[in-house]
Design an enzyme around this catalytic site. Structure first.
Site: not given
Ligand code: AHR
Length: 521
Positions: A53, A201-202, A270, A325, A374
């Site tokens: 990113e 995204n999201e 996450y 992710e 990432q």
């Protein structure tokens, strides 16, 4: 006489008891059964994908140091040490330009002469100036250098369908059109034929704070206009998916998006202890480690539950679950920009990577793509850089050890694992997955997450199928150990001598918090 006999008996039994307790502490028993003849399902190499990113020092300083940099060796501005390392990793795909950044990104800002590109503010990540010197050509050419498939995340939050149609045409159209003309004028004759496209995204968060019903409609609209170019049927459109256990998001999207418009549905999760108190990346207690592992292992139930919802609408499993992710998220390294998400990477991260990749392998019928968050200098990175220095993290080595599973056929395993117990809670200590590759070699990846106990593992293998076992191990003295710029090779894989094969029994002894990859021939 009788008195001294019972005294001897008492001392003897106490001795046995102490030995047994000690044995129990250091060695727990585990059984794995394993049926190589039922291997069918292919583990897509795209499960081993990465994510870059425009965030902190991921692109600038991480991948890209500028064409005119004479201090750091580079090819068209891309660090050669990074290219080498990622090629060795067999990086299959790379997601770009975000993340949250994607829904603020206008791709036309990043093409054409670099000195004419507008400078913008990176509103999500540190409010720093983004000079757009790394754009579409830089990224797609870099993917060619890496031998990786690009995965472009399109702007739905603040962009327009027209902007997305133009991007598709710019990168994928071989014939004559305003966009292909512009691409050629900017120095690229042939299209790149980008296959993977994220539609926002999201969307439930930084991508626009939408409700799933609204996003489902918006997705249908954007996806409609992403067709019509020469690579039509080869494009995989991926919808912005659920935040961790938001099962309703998956339900609404699967119900409302026609299957022929949907190649993949994303999922983000996450391994974070507590969003308001994430804790240090390097100085953590065993309790914090335990909680992180609990969050990492939760991926298994997430995949099972999201897949079950998908099965209702898509029993033939045409739509991939794309975990684009995942990884550990801690407090930033003290003294660094809080918006840059820079963190060190310890043996705890190696454990997260090992168990998560085993989960993905074991569910590879539905999980057909994933991206660690990432790649460089951000969150759970595989590479850290500091000016001209570069190091490989424990997570890098896990991904490198596991790359033998890429495009191999999954061997179903059942595991009877000992418990890793702490403070009245327990987790399964041993995680495993196995595959057979195109050359007929069987690989078994194993993780022992227990912070203090060794694991004795017995695997029953078909008689006469294998005659040799070799392996590599990633381990260290302390869970908190990491590779630093002063000591970049503190943790790296070593030859594993703890496995032996006798007839139908493969016996393995794994140290606490270690990852092992075995090859059986
Ligand atoms: O990976 C960092 C950020 O985490 C991404 O930009 C966003 O999608 C997620 O919330």
């Amino acid at each position: 006489m009788v008195h001294s006999k019972s005294k001897i008996l008492f001392i003897y039994s106490s001795f046995i008891f102490v030995i047994l307790c000690f044995y129990q502490k250091v060695q727990a028993q585990n059984i794995i059964s394993f049926s190589p003849d039922s291997a069918r399902q292919v583990i897509s190499k795209h499960i081993y994908g990465h994510f870059a990113e425009h965030l902190g020092r991921s692109i600038y300083g991480g991948f890209y140091v500028g064409e005119n940099n004479t201090k750091i060796s580079n090819k068209a501005g891309i660090r050669t040490d990074v290219i080498e390392a990622l090629k060795k990793l067999k990086i299959p795909n790379l997601r770009w330009p975000g993340g949250c950044f994607a829904d603020t990104y206008h791709w036309k800002d990043g093409v054409g002469p670099k000195d004419k590109r507008p400078k913008i503010v990176n509103v999500w990540w540190g409010g720093v100036t983004e000079d757009n010197s790394f754009g579409t050509h830089d990224f797609l050419n870099m993917c060619e250098l890496l031998g990786a498939e690009p995965y472009l995340a399109a702007n739905v939050g603040s962009g327009t369908p027209q902007e997305l149609i133009d991007w598709v045409q710019y990168v994928n159209f071989a014939g004559e059109s305003p966009m292909s003309k512009m691409r050629k004028e900017n120095g690229r004759d042939q299209p790149w034929n980008v296959k993977f496209w994220g539609v926002g995204n999201e969307a439930w968060g930084c991508g626009g704070n939408m409700r799933p019903e609204y996003y489902a409609d918006l997705y249908r609209k954007y996806a409609t206009f992403m067709t019509g170019w020469s690579v039509d049927n080869k494009m995989m459109r991926i919808a912005s998916g659920a935040n961790s256990s938001d099962y309703n998001w998956t339900e609404v999207l699967m119900k409302n998006i026609p299957l022929n418009m949907l190649g993949g549905l994303a999922l983000h999760h996450y391994s974070v202890i507590d969003w308001s108190r994430k804790g240090s990346a390097t100085e953590f207690s065993e309790q914090q480690y335990f909680t992180t592992m609990k969050r990492a292992l939760f991926m298994d139930s997430l995949v099972i539950k999201h897949s079950a919802i998908m099965d209702k609408y898509d029993p033939k499993k045409r739509v991939a679950l794309v975990v684009d992710e995942w990884g550990g998220w801690y407090d930033v390294q003290p003294g660094t920009n809080p918006g840059f998400l820079y963190q060190q990477n310890t043996m705890r991260d190696a454990m997260i990577a090992g168990v998560t990749l085993n989960i993905f392998n074991n569910h590879s019928d539905r999980v057909r793509m994933a991206n660690l968050a990432q790649s460089i200098n951000v969150l759970q990175s595989v590479i850290l850089t500091n000016e001209e220095k570069m190091l490989l993290t424990p997570t890098y080595y896990v991904m490198e050890m596991y790359n033998v599973h890429q495009d191999a056929r999954l061997i179903p395993v059942t595991i009877k694992s000992a418990d890793y117990v702490l403070g009245g809670e327990k987790l399964k200590a041993v995680s495993a997955s196995a595959s057979i590759d195109s050359l007929g070699r069987t690989h078994l990846s194993l993780v022992n997450i227990d912070a203090t106990k060794e694991q004795q593992i017995t695997v029953s293998v078909p008689n006469g199928k294998y005659h040799s076992v070799t392996g590599r191990i990633l381990s260290s003295q302390k869970l908190q150990d990491y590779n630093s710029f002063e000591n970049p090779e503190k943790i790296k894989p070593a030859i594993f001598k703890g496995a032996s094969l006798k007839g139908e029994t493969l016996s393995i002894k794994m140290p606490p918090f270690s990852v092992v990859i075995l090859e059986l021939k």
